[in-house]
Design a protein around this motif. Structure first.
Motif, PDB file in Angstrom:
ATOM      1  N   GLY A 248      -0.270  -6.283   0.530  1.00 21.76           N
ATOM      2  CA  GLY A 248       0.239  -5.159   1.332  1.00 21.76           C
ATOM      3  C   GLY A 248       1.421  -4.564   0.459  1.00 21.76           C
ATOM      4  N   ARG A 249       1.879  -5.331  -0.575  1.00 29.24           N
ATOM      5  CA  ARG A 249       2.914  -4.587  -1.383  1.00 29.24           C
ATOM      6  C   ARG A 249       2.262  -3.212  -2.088  1.00 29.24           C
ATOM      7  NH1 ARG A 249       0.662  -8.371  -3.662  1.00 29.24           N
ATOM      8  NH2 ARG A 249       0.552  -8.916  -5.694  1.00 29.24           N
ATOM      9  N   LYS A 250       1.134  -3.700  -2.558  1.00 26.19           N
ATOM     10  CA  LYS A 250       0.088  -2.555  -3.180  1.00 26.19           C
ATOM     11  C   LYS A 250      -0.181  -1.482  -2.378  1.00 26.19           C
ATOM     12  CE  LYS A 250      -1.749  -5.726  -6.800  1.00 26.19           C
ATOM     13  NZ  LYS A 250      -2.961  -6.454  -7.352  1.00 26.19           N
ATOM     14  N   GLU A 251      -0.571  -1.781  -1.261  1.00 25.22           N
ATOM     15  CA  GLU A 251      -0.704  -0.733  -0.255  1.00 25.22           C
ATOM     16  C   GLU A 251       0.366   0.128   0.059  1.00 25.22           C
ATOM     17  OE1 GLU A 251      -3.680   0.267   0.897  1.00 25.22           O
ATOM     18  OE2 GLU A 251      -3.070   1.437   2.246  1.00 25.22           O
ATOM     19  N   GLY A 252       1.532  -0.680   0.157  1.00 29.25           N
ATOM     20  CA  GLY A 252       2.751   0.130   0.598  1.00 29.25           C
ATOM     21  C   GLY A 252       3.159   0.891  -0.751  1.00 29.25           C
ATOM     22  N   ILE A 253       2.803   0.522  -1.801  1.00 30.19           N
ATOM     23  CA  ILE A 253       3.086   1.436  -3.027  1.00 30.19           C
ATOM     24  C   ILE A 253       2.325   2.915  -3.137  1.00 30.19           C
ATOM     25  CG2 ILE A 253       3.012   1.800  -5.665  1.00 30.19           C
ATOM     26  CD1 ILE A 253       4.223  -1.240  -5.491  1.00 30.19           C
ATOM     27  N   ARG A 254       0.908   2.344  -2.602  1.00 37.25           N
ATOM     28  CA  ARG A 254      -0.112   3.427  -2.808  1.00 37.25           C
ATOM     29  C   ARG A 254       0.087   4.573  -1.694  1.00 37.25           C
ATOM     30  NH1 ARG A 254      -4.629   5.062  -0.289  1.00 37.25           N
ATOM     31  NH2 ARG A 254      -4.455   3.659   1.415  1.00 37.25           N
ATOM     32  N   GLN A 255       0.315   4.036  -0.569  1.00 37.89           N
ATOM     33  CA  GLN A 255       0.584   4.963   0.531  1.00 37.89           C
ATOM     34  C   GLN A 255       1.654   5.888   0.292  1.00 37.89           C
ATOM     35  OE1 GLN A 255       0.519   3.342   4.559  1.00 37.89           O
ATOM     36  NE2 GLN A 255      -1.260   2.224   4.181  1.00 37.89           N
ATOM     37  N   PHE A 256       2.839   5.481  -0.350  1.00 35.95           N
ATOM     38  CA  PHE A 256       4.029   6.204  -0.770  1.00 35.95           C
ATOM     39  C   PHE A 256       3.756   7.076  -1.970  1.00 35.95           C
ATOM     40  CE2 PHE A 256       8.296   6.308  -3.040  1.00 35.95           C
ATOM     41  CZ  PHE A 256       8.707   7.295  -2.496  1.00 35.95           C
ATOM     42  N   ASP A 258       0.637   7.569  -4.039  1.00 35.59           N
ATOM     43  CA  ASP A 258      -0.565   8.393  -4.125  1.00 35.59           C
ATOM     44  C   ASP A 258      -0.835   9.222  -2.839  1.00 35.59           C
ATOM     45  OD1 ASP A 258      -0.749   7.002  -6.242  1.00 35.59           O
ATOM     46  OD2 ASP A 258      -2.016   5.334  -5.365  1.00 35.59           O
ATOM     47  N   GLU A 259      -0.700   8.649  -1.680  1.00 37.15           N
ATOM     48  CA  GLU A 259      -1.062   9.193  -0.280  1.00 37.15           C
ATOM     49  C   GLU A 259      -0.187  10.191  -0.011  1.00 37.15           C
ATOM     50  OE1 GLU A 259      -3.670   6.788   2.321  1.00 37.15           O
ATOM     51  OE2 GLU A 259      -2.098   6.956   3.460  1.00 37.15           O
ATOM     52  N   LYS A 260       1.185   9.796  -0.422  1.00 32.53           N
ATOM     53  CA  LYS A 260       2.350  10.435   0.242  1.00 32.53           C
ATOM     54  C   LYS A 260       2.548  10.610   1.871  1.00 32.53           C
ATOM     55  CE  LYS A 260       3.229  13.054  -3.963  1.00 32.53           C
ATOM     56  NZ  LYS A 260       4.220  11.981  -4.516  1.00 32.53           N
ATOM     57  N   SER A 261       2.143   9.296   2.662  1.00 34.97           N
ATOM     58  CA  SER A 261       2.003   9.380   3.799  1.00 34.97           C
ATOM     59  C   SER A 261       3.077   8.898   4.685  1.00 34.97           C
ATOM     60  CB  SER A 261       0.658   8.625   4.446  1.00 34.97           C
ATOM     61  OG  SER A 261       0.624   7.241   3.878  1.00 34.97           O
ATOM     62  N   TYR A 262       4.020   8.037   3.991  1.00 36.64           N
ATOM     63  CA  TYR A 262       5.547   7.732   4.534  1.00 36.64           C
ATOM     64  C   TYR A 262       6.183   7.704   3.412  1.00 36.64           C
ATOM     65  CZ  TYR A 262       5.360   2.862   2.297  1.00 36.64           C
ATOM     66  OH  TYR A 262       5.374   1.963   1.580  1.00 36.64           O
ATOM     67  N   LYS A 263       7.682   7.223   3.857  1.00 34.10           N
ATOM     68  CA  LYS A 263       8.653   7.100   2.905  1.00 34.10           C
ATOM     69  C   LYS A 263       9.144   5.607   3.043  1.00 34.10           C
ATOM     70  CE  LYS A 263       9.956  11.953   2.573  1.00 34.10           C
ATOM     71  NZ  LYS A 263       9.438  12.323   1.028  1.00 34.10           N
ATOM     72  N   GLY A 267      10.920   4.103   6.787  1.00 30.50           N
ATOM     73  CA  GLY A 267       9.928   3.304   7.698  1.00 30.50           C
ATOM     74  C   GLY A 267       8.883   2.617   6.968  1.00 30.50           C
ATOM     75  N   SER A 268       8.018   1.973   7.635  1.00 29.31           N
ATOM     76  CA  SER A 268       7.106   0.864   7.136  1.00 29.31           C
ATOM     77  C   SER A 268       5.891   1.777   6.779  1.00 29.31           C
ATOM     78  CB  SER A 268       6.708  -0.014   8.226  1.00 29.31           C
ATOM     79  OG  SER A 268       7.872  -0.802   8.633  1.00 29.31           O
ATOM     80  N   TYR A 269       4.975   1.140   5.886  1.00 28.37           N
ATOM     81  CA  TYR A 269       3.699   1.640   5.581  1.00 28.37           C
ATOM     82  C   TYR A 269       2.713   1.375   6.619  1.00 28.37           C
ATOM     83  CZ  TYR A 269       1.847  -3.028   4.123  1.00 28.37           C
ATOM     84  OH  TYR A 269       1.533  -4.379   4.150  1.00 28.37           O
ATOM     85  N   ASP A 270       1.753   2.066   6.829  1.00 27.31           N
ATOM     86  CA  ASP A 270       0.685   1.835   8.028  1.00 27.31           C
ATOM     87  C   ASP A 270      -0.189   0.395   7.834  1.00 27.31           C
ATOM     88  OD1 ASP A 270      -1.102   1.882   9.776  1.00 27.31           O
ATOM     89  OD2 ASP A 270      -1.570   4.075   9.516  1.00 27.31           O
TER      90      ASP A 270
END
Ligand code: COA
Length: 277
Positions: A248-256, A258-263, A267-270
């Motif tokens: 999850g932590r890697k996904e949390g970093i990736r979504q912020f 690389d994907e820039k889909s959340y901050k 709030g939380s990553y998806d």
């Protein structure tokens, strides 16, 4: 009444709603209720469809504490063997709840006395009705707040408040309990369930492995030195990395990043994106 009915529960949308269900006895904790609560925690703890547990009370009480007749008088009549057995049964489920795998919320709807402070403390968060009434009634019937209760108030409250409740047995309402930080917040009774559901939903969005390690860390570090805590937290994060098969932590970093889909600050990553992969 059959033991099985002393605690009731339903599971809806990831939330287990568990209730003390002895309203005619103001949800006083009898040996039967204590045994049943342990079974219910056992049934719910590792269910995949349960991510948050809420503990509420049926009727006008959350819990009127230990049952003076069945927990104290009748077990004392059985001698030390009976007393120790009923203590194990109650302390046992309080402990199980303190270290429960999923985050827990006490939803305090009404009376909360004495031994009720055990499960109140065992829950990670607590939300109560403004109309709820809290009290350490032990002094009123001639004992000290045992069953961990004195420790609970000393851990949760400033010394003067802990001493006040302990020595006077006076009641405080939900608003005062929130002011004292005995609970996180207090809302009008009509909004209690809705507010509790909103808080539970907030938790449903978080990484479940991180939640379990984080809640345990909050309880554990309070008795450690700074250096012990620092080391414990490093090791626990490493253990969490092992248990979190979603990374999850890697996904949390990736979504912020690389994907820039959340901050993360907002709030939380998806979590859903991880499960979908
Ligand atoms: N242990 C055993 N029985 C209890 C109980 C307890 N902790 N709390 C309530 N009950 C029982 C009452 O004996 C009564 O039983 P009955 O109907 O067979 O007579 C029933 O529950 C309803 O209680 P009642 O006192 O009539 O309700 P109330 O709404 O007027 O008052 C309380 C509610 C909680 C203020 C009052 O019941 C009370 O003071 N309970 C004891 C609280 C306490 O000291 N707990 C122990 C902490 S360790």
């Amino acid at each position: 009444m059959s033991e099985i009915d002393l605690v009731t529960y339903k599971v809806e949308e990831g939330i287990a709603w568990v209730y003390f269900s002895r309203p005619e006895k103001r949800n006083a904790m009898s040996p039967g209720l204590n045994r049943r609560m342990m079974e219910v925690l056992d049934e719910l703890e590792y269910r995949d469809d349960v991510s948050v547990l809420v503990l509420g009370g049926q009727g006008s009480a959350w819990s009127a504490g230990m049952d003076l007749k069945e927990y104290f008088r009748e077990t004392e009549a059985q001698g030390l063997r009976g007393v120790r057995k009923s203590q194990r049964e109650s302390y046992g489920w309080f402990r199980r709840l303190r270290w429960f795998q999923k985050p827990t919320i006490a939803m305090v709807n009404g009376w909360c006395f004495g031994g009720g402070f055990g499960p109140l403390f065992a829950c990670d968060l607590a939300i109560c009705a403004d109309e709820a009434q809290f009290g350490l009634s032990e002094i009123n019937w001639g004992i000290l707040p045992g069953g961990g209760v004195t420790k609970v108030v000393v851990d949760l409250l400033p010394m003067r408040d802990a001493m006040w409740l302990t020595l006077t047995g006076e009641l405080i309402d939900g608003v005062q309990a929130a002011d004292m930080r005995l609970v996180n917040e207090s809302v009008p009774a009509a909004q209690l369930e809705e507010r509790t559901r909103a808080v539970a939903r907030l938790l449903l969005k978080k990484n479940p492995v991180a939640l379990k390690f984080a809640k345990d860390a909050v309880r554990r570090v309070s008795t450690m030195t700074y250096d012990e805590a620092e080391d414990y937290l490093v090791r626990m994060q490493e253990a969490a990395n092992f248990h979190d098969k979603t990374e999850g932590r890697k996904e949390g970093i990736r979504q912020f990043i690389d994907e820039k889909s959340y901050k993360p600050g907002l709030g939380s990553y998806d979590l859903g994106k991880v499960k979908a992969d």
